[in-house]
Design a protein around this motif. Sequence first.
Motif, PDB file in Angstrom:
ATOM      1  N   THR A 153       0.859  -1.184   0.000  1.00  0.00           N
ATOM      2  CA  THR A 153       0.000   0.000   0.000  1.00  0.00           C
ATOM      3  C   THR A 153       0.892   1.229   0.000  1.00  0.00           C
ATOM      4  OG1 THR A 153      -1.778  -1.139   1.184  1.00  0.00           O
ATOM      5  CG2 THR A 153      -1.800   1.264   1.212  1.00  0.00           C
ATOM      6  N   SER A 156       0.979   8.151   1.300  1.00  0.00           N
ATOM      7  CA  SER A 156       0.850   9.499   0.738  1.00  0.00           C
ATOM      8  C   SER A 156       2.169  10.248   0.787  1.00  0.00           C
ATOM      9  CB  SER A 156      -0.226  10.285   1.499  1.00  0.00           C
ATOM     10  OG  SER A 156       0.123  10.418   2.866  1.00  0.00           O
ATOM     11  N   THR A 174      -1.282  -0.653  -4.129  1.00  0.00           N
ATOM     12  CA  THR A 174      -2.453   0.218  -4.039  1.00  0.00           C
ATOM     13  C   THR A 174      -2.035   1.657  -3.787  1.00  0.00           C
ATOM     14  OG1 THR A 174      -3.774  -1.604  -3.157  1.00  0.00           O
ATOM     15  CG2 THR A 174      -4.640   0.618  -2.859  1.00  0.00           C
ATOM     16  N   PRO A 176      -2.337   5.632  -2.589  1.00  0.00           N
ATOM     17  CA  PRO A 176      -3.034   6.329  -1.510  1.00  0.00           C
ATOM     18  C   PRO A 176      -4.261   7.035  -2.075  1.00  0.00           C
ATOM     19  CG  PRO A 176      -1.129   7.588  -2.204  1.00  0.00           C
ATOM     20  CD  PRO A 176      -1.079   6.287  -2.960  1.00  0.00           C
ATOM     21  N   ALA A 177      -5.162   7.445  -1.215  1.00  0.00           N
ATOM     22  CA  ALA A 177      -6.327   8.202  -1.677  1.00  0.00           C
ATOM     23  C   ALA A 177      -5.856   9.475  -2.367  1.00  0.00           C
ATOM     24  CB  ALA A 177      -7.230   8.545  -0.504  1.00  0.00           C
ATOM     25  N   GLN A 205      -3.262  -0.129  -8.460  1.00  0.00           N
ATOM     26  CA  GLN A 205      -4.708   0.024  -8.410  1.00  0.00           C
ATOM     27  C   GLN A 205      -5.106   1.217  -7.538  1.00  0.00           C
ATOM     28  OE1 GLN A 205      -6.558  -3.448  -6.707  1.00  0.00           O
ATOM     29  NE2 GLN A 205      -6.049  -2.883  -4.615  1.00  0.00           N
ATOM     30  N   ARG A 206      -6.317   1.662  -7.742  1.00  0.00           N
ATOM     31  CA  ARG A 206      -6.851   2.811  -7.020  1.00  0.00           C
ATOM     32  C   ARG A 206      -7.119   2.482  -5.555  1.00  0.00           C
ATOM     33  NH1 ARG A 206     -13.148   2.853  -9.181  1.00  0.00           N
ATOM     34  NH2 ARG A 206     -13.746   0.826  -8.316  1.00  0.00           N
ATOM     35  N   SER A 207      -7.320   3.503  -4.763  1.00  0.00           N
ATOM     36  CA  SER A 207      -7.808   3.359  -3.402  1.00  0.00           C
ATOM     37  C   SER A 207      -9.288   3.700  -3.381  1.00  0.00           C
ATOM     38  CB  SER A 207      -7.042   4.305  -2.469  1.00  0.00           C
ATOM     39  OG  SER A 207      -7.609   4.314  -1.174  1.00  0.00           O
ATOM     40  N   GLY A 208     -10.083   2.846  -2.753  1.00  0.00           N
ATOM     41  CA  GLY A 208     -11.520   3.124  -2.633  1.00  0.00           C
ATOM     42  C   GLY A 208     -12.180   3.307  -3.977  1.00  0.00           C
ATOM     43  N   ASP A 210     -11.646   5.963  -5.977  1.00  0.00           N
ATOM     44  CA  ASP A 210     -10.862   6.812  -6.878  1.00  0.00           C
ATOM     45  C   ASP A 210     -10.811   6.195  -8.278  1.00  0.00           C
ATOM     46  OD1 ASP A 210     -10.364   8.463  -4.778  1.00  0.00           O
ATOM     47  OD2 ASP A 210      -8.234   7.994  -4.586  1.00  0.00           O
TER      48      ASP A 210
END
Length: 534
Positions: A153, A156, A174, A176-177, A205-208, A210
Amino acid sequence: MAAVKIHRPIMSIRTLKFAAASMLALLFLPTTATAQTFPTIPANSVIGRLGTGPGPAQAIPNSQLFSSNLFDSTLGSTRGMIPYRGLSGWTGLPPGAAGSLLQSGGAGADPSWLALPLSVAKGGTGQITAAAARGSSGLNVEGYTGHGDSIYTILSTDRTVGTTATLTAARVWTLPAASSVNAGQEITVADYFGGVSSTNTLTIQRSGSDTVNGGTTTILNSAYARVSLRSDGVSKWVTTSSLSTQTRTPMDYGAACDGSTDDRTAIQNWLNGISGTYLGLLPPGRTCTYSQYVIVPSNVTIFAYGGTFKARNGANAATGFLLTDATGGTAPGPSNVKIYGGTWDGNKANRTGPFSYANIYLAGATNVTIRDTSSINCTADCYYFGGNSTTTGVSTNVQASNLTGASEQRNGTSLVGVQNFRLDGCLMTGSVTAPGHGIDVEPDNLNTANSDFVISNCNLSGNGGAGIAINPAAIAGAAVNRSMAYGLSANSNGACGFDQYVTTANAAGFRFIGASGAFNTGGTFCNLAADKVP
């Protein structure tokens, strides 16, 4: 009588008048002070008094104004002392450390020294060198985080994240947002170790919820590839550069490609999404199943080596990749389509038909390249190249090579309306239902004539019908024009090896050169005019 003695007045009348006038003048003097004139004093000096006690005025040279006589008793004698007005009077600020900055405390406070380097909170970097100032302990403009052969992960605070080991399987890192970093912040992911491959890919890949370029992931699929992603500060990431070609997989658009999920909608969204923008990639080992045909738009390039697109069990609607217009063949089809590698599986044993479309179907398509593909278990034709000059137009400028068509219900390859077509290298085997040819050149009418085509270096064996049939039937006019085949082998077919129906329509339109075959039930060469036998 005694004489009277008369005394003279102490002041004369005139003197009294002057004194009175002088007193009145003093009473009415203006209140504003006026400069007094002193005897001659030296240049560049002022009138005052040095020391601490009273006494007569002195002419003080300017050079002595800031001497110890004037300030030392109040501020002290330390070198570098700075005078300032404190709460109760003038005082001195002792010298700060070398390199310190003088900092105001505002209108209600005393000045002070601010030590260097300034912290990030105070607008500095907290570092004493330019390199450290840009690093993670400073402004965090630059930094590197290494990670090995596992999921990760991304933080940020990460700026560049790189591999430190060879990947032994496909891995996912993954982001960060997007909202956790400043708008415009960039994060780079790179295969520093050289351990990424087309099989063991690295998916970012995206977070959540996004998005990444409007999808959900971006993929590194080659050694030393990299990608940089920039955030909008809210919910979106976009890639800004990459040493691997920008690719998108069906999984980026929601497909599972697990061999069982119906990925039809995701596959269609993928084809639409990559059109004119990305290279389409189906990674090796992935099988995307779908329940109905999909339309391939213009400007699409697909790499599917090692991957499979398969009709779902019980998918009793027409399937296949259709290079046609959106309605399936009533207007001109797409242009500039390239397909490299991959297997298209019609899964005919687990479906009931008949169905109308081939696994790969062209109608009115132009500038198409299909190379190194396999089309198997076809519920109709494995490959269909055609069109209609009055509706879609014929398919033109088509280059096909190294094609495999196997276990087809109808024909391995059908040509029904092409111009400037080239097929070089193929294996067509296992056709079952009539006509059941390996290759069937079969214009339906003059609107679907086949012209200027060459077929070469193909093995056309084990089919229920002919190895290759040149069949304009009884069409009046030129339905097969300026075309030829060479280097073909046709063996063990249920009809003829090479069959060219003797009609006026094809009498001068086609030639076989260098063809050979054996063990064909109907003979090797059938219905060929004398000048057309190889």
